[in-house]
Write a protein that holds these residues in place. Sequence first.
Motif, PDB file in Angstrom:
ATOM      1  N   ARG A 195       0.865  -1.177   0.000  1.00  0.00           N
ATOM      2  CA  ARG A 195       0.000   0.000   0.000  1.00  0.00           C
ATOM      3  C   ARG A 195       0.900   1.225   0.000  1.00  0.00           C
ATOM      4  NH1 ARG A 195      -5.207   1.219   0.968  1.00  0.00           N
ATOM      5  NH2 ARG A 195      -5.668   3.297   1.779  1.00  0.00           N
ATOM      6  N   HIS A 196       0.928   1.917  -1.116  1.00  0.00           N
ATOM      7  CA  HIS A 196       1.841   3.047  -1.251  1.00  0.00           C
ATOM      8  C   HIS A 196       1.242   4.309  -0.643  1.00  0.00           C
ATOM      9  CE1 HIS A 196       4.313   0.585  -3.830  1.00  0.00           C
ATOM     10  NE2 HIS A 196       3.257   0.319  -4.581  1.00  0.00           N
ATOM     11  N   ASP A 198       0.357   8.224  -0.181  1.00  0.00           N
ATOM     12  CA  ASP A 198      -0.100   9.184  -1.188  1.00  0.00           C
ATOM     13  C   ASP A 198       1.072   9.940  -1.802  1.00  0.00           C
ATOM     14  OD1 ASP A 198      -2.676   8.423  -0.706  1.00  0.00           O
ATOM     15  OD2 ASP A 198      -3.150  10.104   0.610  1.00  0.00           O
ATOM     16  N   THR A 200       3.968   8.911  -2.527  1.00  0.00           N
ATOM     17  CA  THR A 200       4.778   8.132  -3.458  1.00  0.00           C
ATOM     18  C   THR A 200       3.953   7.444  -4.537  1.00  0.00           C
ATOM     19  OG1 THR A 200       4.677   6.204  -2.009  1.00  0.00           O
ATOM     20  CG2 THR A 200       6.555   7.678  -1.731  1.00  0.00           C
ATOM     21  N   ALA A 201       2.633   7.501  -4.449  1.00  0.00           N
ATOM     22  CA  ALA A 201       1.784   6.788  -5.413  1.00  0.00           C
ATOM     23  C   ALA A 201       2.073   7.225  -6.843  1.00  0.00           C
ATOM     24  CB  ALA A 201       0.310   6.999  -5.080  1.00  0.00           C
ATOM     25  N   VAL A 204       5.385   5.817  -8.061  1.00  0.00           N
ATOM     26  CA  VAL A 204       5.275   4.391  -8.370  1.00  0.00           C
ATOM     27  C   VAL A 204       4.651   4.182  -9.747  1.00  0.00           C
ATOM     28  CG1 VAL A 204       4.027   2.286  -7.723  1.00  0.00           C
ATOM     29  CG2 VAL A 204       5.235   3.607  -5.975  1.00  0.00           C
ATOM     30  N   CYS A 271      10.798   6.055  -4.202  1.00  0.00           N
ATOM     31  CA  CYS A 271      10.385   4.760  -4.728  1.00  0.00           C
ATOM     32  C   CYS A 271      11.256   3.647  -4.140  1.00  0.00           C
ATOM     33  CB  CYS A 271      10.487   4.770  -6.246  1.00  0.00           C
ATOM     34  SG  CYS A 271       9.771   3.337  -7.053  1.00  0.00           S
ATOM     35  N   GLU A 274      10.320   2.742  -0.615  1.00  0.00           N
ATOM     36  CA  GLU A 274       9.117   1.908  -0.573  1.00  0.00           C
ATOM     37  C   GLU A 274       9.466   0.432  -0.748  1.00  0.00           C
ATOM     38  OE1 GLU A 274       5.317   2.633  -0.858  1.00  0.00           O
ATOM     39  OE2 GLU A 274       6.234   3.992   0.588  1.00  0.00           O
TER      40      GLU A 274
END
Length: 341
Positions: A195-196, A198, A200-201, A204, A271, A274
């Motif tokens: 679940r990334h 917000d 880093t979304a 990704v 990234c 993560e």
Amino acid sequence: MRKVLAISIPPTVRDLGEFALIDRINAGRAQGPAVRLGPGDDAAVLTAARGNYVVSTDMLIEDRHFRLDWSNPDEIGRKAIAQNAADIYAMGAEPVGYVIGLGLPGDTPVDFVSRLADGFWAEAERAGGSVAGGDIVHSAQLVISVTAFGDPLGDRPVTRSGARVGGTVAIAGRPGWSAAGFALLSQAHQGVMRRHADSTAAVVVAAAAAHRAPRPAYDLVRAAMGTATPPEALTDISDGLLADLGHLAAASGVAVAVDSAALRDPDLQLCAAELEADARQWILTGGEDHVFAGVWAPGEAPPPGWTLIGRIEAGRGVAVDGALYRGAGGWEAFSGSDSAK
């Protein structure tokens, strides 16, 4: 009375046949000015405006260079053209035409091939040139072979062998993003779902897109070649930054000194955090970004849009922050893991 539902099954290339498929792929396409004769004869005819052609060929094989469960046909088509167009630009030239060989299983949906062709043409429009012809055969898996033809943007092509001691090294584009996308897609394929945050979304998503369909900075090469002081050496970063700079160093008989601080990418570091990975390693050794690396003459600075990352020195090899790099510099066709697995 029971109702019978009619189920429409999309036609396959086997249903349509080779020549009808070729007609469908080429319908409504407008050829570029360098293509004097396109699909329909035994061969295409292209003009060589400056008397010389730059020619490059690359192949993509399903499950080796792309995965059908990772990429849609448009992205695969774009990638196939991009990696060939990048080689042409890396010679200081601009693409004028492409011929494409396709190997297709008989049960390939016709719509898939149409979308694949749309990807070819979309990237060709962005890079320059048009699809002048090709061939289609039956094969056990999807195979794409592209040959690109280019016209030099200057008086002559720019090779890897023109770097001189004292020159400056700069790149156009952001290395490491395709490697990051590969890592993300690999984890998802292995069932590692994250679940990334917000923050880093978007990074990704951009990394995955960079692996599926790279977007080389063609415009920055065009601009650089149009200046009074174009680069003296050029290369495309397809195998990895250090690997390809090593090829340039060997061809020129010099050493390349890289400043890693100039390559730091905060978004890529997000990234990497993560995935608990090393962004620096992605940047230095990750391939398939199709970033351009150029060398300018001693005392000359690269034009806007290019990032200065190092210099040319006497010696051999590639040094990072003063230390000769001896590890794997990037991709090699017959070693390491598969690009798309």
